[in-house]
Write an enzyme that holds these catalytic residues in place. Structure first.
Site, PDB file in Angstrom:
ATOM      1  N   ASP A  68      40.317  40.222  52.622  1.00 33.30           N
ATOM      2  CA  ASP A  68      41.532  40.406  51.831  1.00 33.30           C
ATOM      3  C   ASP A  68      42.499  41.348  52.563  1.00 33.30           C
ATOM      4  OD1 ASP A  68      43.209  41.000  49.322  1.00 33.30           O
ATOM      5  OD2 ASP A  68      41.624  39.756  48.479  1.00 33.30           O
ATOM      6  N   ASP A  77      36.474  55.588  42.435  1.00 33.87           N
ATOM      7  CA  ASP A  77      35.596  54.599  41.812  1.00 33.87           C
ATOM      8  C   ASP A  77      34.989  53.643  42.836  1.00 33.87           C
ATOM      9  OD1 ASP A  77      34.507  54.198  39.334  1.00 33.87           O
ATOM     10  OD2 ASP A  77      36.226  53.179  38.474  1.00 33.87           O
ATOM     11  N   ASP A  87      39.159  45.560  60.516  1.00 29.14           N
ATOM     12  CA  ASP A  87      40.563  45.223  60.302  1.00 29.14           C
ATOM     13  C   ASP A  87      40.997  44.247  61.390  1.00 29.14           C
ATOM     14  OD1 ASP A  87      43.332  45.107  60.179  1.00 29.14           O
ATOM     15  OD2 ASP A  87      43.567  47.228  59.696  1.00 29.14           O
ATOM     16  N   ASP A  92      40.975  46.987  64.477  1.00 32.83           N
ATOM     17  CA  ASP A  92      40.205  48.224  64.562  1.00 32.83           C
ATOM     18  C   ASP A  92      39.191  48.250  63.420  1.00 32.83           C
ATOM     19  OD1 ASP A  92      41.500  49.129  62.175  1.00 32.83           O
ATOM     20  OD2 ASP A  92      43.115  50.047  63.337  1.00 32.83           O
ATOM     21  N   HIS A 101      46.093  44.659  46.814  1.00 31.41           N
ATOM     22  CA  HIS A 101      45.359  43.501  46.293  1.00 31.41           C
ATOM     23  C   HIS A 101      43.859  43.594  46.551  1.00 31.41           C
ATOM     24  CE1 HIS A 101      44.041  39.209  46.309  1.00 31.41           C
ATOM     25  NE2 HIS A 101      44.950  39.078  45.360  1.00 31.41           N
ATOM     26  N   ASN A 115      29.669  56.065  35.908  1.00 32.05           N
ATOM     27  CA  ASN A 115      29.799  57.326  36.641  1.00 32.05           C
ATOM     28  C   ASN A 115      30.834  58.247  36.003  1.00 32.05           C
ATOM     29  OD1 ASN A 115      32.006  55.737  37.374  1.00 32.05           O
ATOM     30  ND2 ASN A 115      32.157  56.615  39.411  1.00 32.05           N
ATOM     31  N   ASN A 199      47.260  29.649  42.262  1.00 31.91           N
ATOM     32  CA  ASN A 199      48.022  29.891  41.032  1.00 31.91           C
ATOM     33  C   ASN A 199      49.264  29.023  40.851  1.00 31.91           C
ATOM     34  OD1 ASN A 199      46.260  32.121  40.554  1.00 31.91           O
ATOM     35  ND2 ASN A 199      47.501  33.348  41.943  1.00 31.91           N
ATOM     36  N   SER A 270      42.813  35.177  41.876  1.00 29.95           N
ATOM     37  CA  SER A 270      42.292  36.252  42.725  1.00 29.95           C
ATOM     38  C   SER A 270      41.369  37.179  41.960  1.00 29.95           C
ATOM     39  CB  SER A 270      43.449  37.094  43.285  1.00 29.95           C
ATOM     40  OG  SER A 270      43.990  36.542  44.440  1.00 29.95           O
TER      41      SER A 270
END
Length: 328
Positions: A68, A77, A87, A92, A101, A115, A199, A270
């Site tokens: 993504d 979180d 990436d 890298d 997103h 948590n 979509n 998504s």
């Protein structure tokens, strides 16, 4: 060919004071026995019957690759939920999310649960592998997406989520070519590939019929198809994809220009796809191989009204885990 995430809308949460408190509450504690303060707003977890499934499996030691826009590595979180990623945009090993997103998708799949911070993830025991193939504007190339899928499988991903959307004949032809082989390669290495339908409210078959991919349409809170969802993919299933609350980067990106609280709602296939990826992770913990995982999710999906836009039906995590347990 450029591609964009399969996201329909962003609605920044209005109670930002409460959200900011949710980010900081419980920070510094590793105990998994504190309720997540925003859990009550996550209608999708209950619609999928995920809490019932967690009684049997939480996807411990399962890795979900989010191919993504990257992931916020410091989100409270998501800290402790990430494994090494890559990436392919900057070439890298720092797949930091500059769009928002991918962070949202990652939280849906496996945000830290119980948590005392923010939201709960669909697979509480799973890890997230961030693989950045889309840039800050949300677009990317077939080449990088293909590389990202194969890289994830080669580096230990058990489930690969593709929350990518597109429309147009040429885009479909491209997707039916180069990405098909990448998905088949990942499947051959033992990874389940789950993909958003898109979509455009269009009927289409985006992949070749023999491609081992689980396509996911979007449904609303009432279980009916979302107005925007694509449909028509062979053996597709459906999952919640409307007004889905999840994690967002705590810094400014395209999706967080007016909301750096760390949480917000998005709508789109998504959002539906990573919920199904989470269910796939639960089944992986039960010892099922990719073919059995996809078959179990499909066989236990429900579409009593035979609505075409739901495909085989809405996913039922509890029924899928029960069926997997019975077959093991």
């Amino acid at each position: 060919m450029r591609r964009r995430p399969a996201t329909a809308t962003l609605a920044a949460l209005t109670a930002l004071t409460a959200l900011t408190a949710a980010v900081t509450t419980g920070c510094g504690s590793d105990a998994d026995d504190k309720p997540d303060p925003l859990r009550g707003q996550q209608w999708a977890l209950d619609a999928l019957k995920l809490p019932e499934a967690w009684d049997t499996a939480e996807a411990d030691d399962t890795v979900i690759a989010v191919v993504d826009t990257g992931v916020d590595p410091d989100h409270p979180d998501l800290k402790g939920r990430l494994v090494d990623g890559h990436d392919f945009v900057e070439n890298d090993d720092d797949p930091r999310d500059l769009n928002g997103h991918g962070t949202h998708v990652a939280g849906i799949a496996a945000a830290h649960t119980d948590n005392g911070i923010g939201v709960a993830g669909g697979a509480p025991g799973a890890k997230i592998m961030p693989v950045r193939v889309l840039g800050a504007d949300g677009s990317g190339t077939n080449e990088n997406i293909t590389k990202g899928i194969v890289w994830a499988a080669q580096h230990g991903a058990d489930v690969i989520n593709l929350s990518l959307g597109e429309s147009g004949l040429m885009a479909r032809l491209l997707k039916g070519g180069v990405l098909n082989q990448a998905i088949a390669t990942a499947n051959g290495r033992g990874a389940v590939v789950v993909a958003a339908a898109g979509n455009d409210s269009t009927i289409l078959q985006p992949y070749k019929l023999d491609t081992p991919v689980l396509v996911v349409n979007a449904a609303g809170e009432n279980g009916a198809p979302a107005s925007f969802t694509n449909f028509g993919a062979q053996n597709a299933v459906a999952a919640p994809g409307v007004d889905i609350l999840s994690t967002l980067p705590t810094y400014r990106t395209k999706e967080t220009a007016k909301n750096t609280s760390g949480y917000g709602t998005l709508s789109g296939t998504s959002m539906a796809s990573p919920y199904v990826a989470a269910v796939a992770a639960l089944l992986h913990q039960q010892g099922l191989d990719p073919a059995a995982i996809m078959k179990t999710i499909r066989d236990t999906a429900a579409n009593p009204q035979n609505l075409p836009k739901l495909g085989l039906g809405n996913v039922d995590a509890a029924a899928a885990v029960k069926a997997a347990k019975g077959s093991s």
